[in-house]
Design a protein around this motif. Structure first.
Motif, PDB file in Angstrom:
ATOM      1  N   ARG A 169      -9.179   4.054   1.076  1.00  0.00           N
ATOM      2  CA  ARG A 169      -9.253   2.600   1.203  1.00  0.00           C
ATOM      3  C   ARG A 169     -10.566   2.143   1.837  1.00  0.00           C
ATOM      4  O   ARG A 169     -10.625   1.090   2.462  1.00  0.00           O
ATOM      5  N   ALA A 215       0.829  -1.209   0.000  1.00  0.00           N
ATOM      6  CA  ALA A 215       0.000   0.000   0.000  1.00  0.00           C
ATOM      7  C   ALA A 215       0.858   1.251   0.000  1.00  0.00           C
ATOM      8  O   ALA A 215       0.543   2.244  -0.675  1.00  0.00           O
ATOM      9  N   LYS A 256     -13.262   0.914   0.557  1.00  0.00           N
ATOM     10  CA  LYS A 256     -13.689  -0.391   0.028  1.00  0.00           C
ATOM     11  C   LYS A 256     -12.824  -1.514   0.601  1.00  0.00           C
ATOM     12  O   LYS A 256     -13.330  -2.571   0.992  1.00  0.00           O
ATOM     13  N   GLN A 257     -11.512  -1.278   0.630  1.00  0.00           N
ATOM     14  CA  GLN A 257     -10.596  -2.298   1.158  1.00  0.00           C
ATOM     15  C   GLN A 257     -10.904  -2.603   2.624  1.00  0.00           C
ATOM     16  O   GLN A 257     -10.941  -3.764   3.041  1.00  0.00           O
ATOM     17  N   THR A 277     -14.154  -4.501   2.887  1.00  0.00           N
ATOM     18  CA  THR A 277     -13.970  -5.889   2.477  1.00  0.00           C
ATOM     19  C   THR A 277     -13.331  -6.710   3.600  1.00  0.00           C
ATOM     20  O   THR A 277     -13.748  -7.840   3.875  1.00  0.00           O
ATOM     21  N   ARG A 278     -12.328  -6.135   4.246  1.00  0.00           N
ATOM     22  CA  ARG A 278     -11.671  -6.842   5.350  1.00  0.00           C
ATOM     23  C   ARG A 278     -12.649  -7.075   6.500  1.00  0.00           C
ATOM     24  O   ARG A 278     -12.638  -8.134   7.138  1.00  0.00           O
TER      25      ARG A 278
END
Length: 401
Positions: free
Chosen positions: A306, A10, A308-309, A312-313
């Motif tokens: 981030r 990242a 969305k990231q 998702t996590r």
């Protein structure tokens, strides 16, 4: 440390922000460590013991404008008048005032001119036997001047051949402790050491010779005469108000000026150093705040980037504590590189300060303490945004698919 690999990936994708933050941390570490050391040095300098009871001592000048004045006789009369004022312990005429930043000095050697020997530049105080009592300094060895040793004259050809030196000067010139009774030389003029004083600062607190002084039993009065007066504790203010009246009672063709306490003289002398110290403190606070805000802002930027990231996590089972830990580790990685770079810069900066401003070498504990402090501040700055990221709902991931 399973987050380390994705964190490095990242950071590679967001190089600019990470590099800017790294540089900010490095600069902060370098500047703050050196500034903190300078402040520490200034504090030691400002709080050094002078050897005087500053709150009980004041000084003033007498400027004569009348004609046909016998300055020597008038000076003796003035000293007697001052000593008779209620509340006065002692008073003396002196050529230079301690802590004032002005006076005279000369090099004193173990041998006369032309012979190779150790020599030191020392401040010179010319006064009679009342000097030590007037400034409140004690003898640790030897004796004070006798009346027969005091020379009252305007002729330097009659300069005395005895003197009293400070303990610091005796230790430098006579490390074996045999200063008392020995002779030092000012050029070819011998000065037999008859006494050694306790701590007594000279006129210049910033210079190496601040602890090295020689007191010579020589009294010279002229149109401008300086006096030092010591009072009983708590009575200085009252005596200072009476001085002008008492001095003009015997001769009105003169002016009493610059009536000032010893601590006022010292405060004026060290005022530039106090200003420097305050400026450095403000600079440290500003740099730390800017660094903390930079970390805070970068973390918020990364969260928004981030979302969305993170969602998702969270959808895959990451707990809130995992998200917080992720950003703390990311910040720690950046901070570590910044602190290492900053430590190197701190040493390089210290070397330049030593070269150009004669500062002492920067001690390693100052760098370590600064680095740890910056790391703690950076971690504290990231906790708030990290908790905000931890509160991102897992549904955010499905909404953005």
């Amino acid at each position: 440390m399973s987050e380390l690999k994705p964190i490095l990936n990242a950071l590679r994708r967001s190089k600019v922000g990470a590099i800017l933050l790294l540089l900010q941390i490095a600069i902060t570490t370098a500047v703050v460590s050196n500034s903190a050391f300078i402040i520490s040095e200034k504090m030691t300098y400002l709080n050094q013991a002078t050897g005087f009871v500053e709150k009980d001592i004041f000084t003033f000048q007498m400027m004569h404008f009348g004609n046909d004045v016998n300055y020597m006789r008038q000076a003796e009369l003035d000293e007697s008048t001052l000593r008779e004022i209620p509340g006065v312990i002692d008073a003396v005429i002196v050529n230079a005032v301690p802590l004032s930043g002005g006076g005279s000095s000369s090099t004193y050697r173990l041998q006369p001119t032309g012979q190779k020997s150790k020599g030191l530049n020392a401040s010179i105080f010319e006064a009679d036997s009342h000097f030590l009592n007037s400034v409140g300094v004690q003898l640790v060895e030897g004796r004070n001047f006798t009346d027969s040793e005091v020379v009252v004259s305007n002729d330097y050809a009659q300069y005395p051949t005895v003197g009293i030196i400070t303990q610091a000067l005796s230790e430098e010139l006579f490390p074996d402790g045999d200063a008392l009774g020995n002779t030092i030389y000012r050029g070819d003029n011998p000065v037999k050491i008859i006494g050694i004083t306790d701590v007594m600062k000279g006129p210049w607190l910033k210079l190496d010779r601040r602890d090295w002084s020689v007191i010579v039993p020589f009294v010279m009065a002229d149109k401008l005469t300086q006096f030092i007066v010591r009072t009983q504790p708590g009575e200085r203010a009252q005596v200072m108000q009476q001085v002008e009246q008492h001095m003009l009672s015997s001769n009105r063709q003169r002016v009493v000026e610059n009536i000032r306490g010893f601590e006022d003289l010292k405060a004026e002398y060290v005022s530039p150093d106090k200003l420097t110290m305050r400026m450095l403190m403000v600079m440290i606070v500003v740099l730390v705040l800017i660094t903390a805000l930079g970390i805070f802002g970068l973390t918020l930027f990364n969260i928004n980037k981030r979302t969305k990231q993170i969602g998702t996590r969270r959808a895959l089972g990451a707990r809130k504590s995992d998200i917080v830990r992720y950003f703390l580790i990311e910040n720690s990685v950046i901070s570590t590189f910044g602190l290492v770079t900053g430590s190197v810069l701190a040493v390089l900066m210290a070397q330049q300060l030593m070269k150009h401003y004669s500062l002492a070498q920067l001690p390693l504990p100052f760098i370590i303490t600064t680095a740890v402090s910056v790391l703690v501040i950076s971690l504290l700055a990231v906790i708030g945004p990290a908790k905000r990221a931890a509160n991102i709902s897992p549904s955010i991931a499905t909404r953005t698919i």
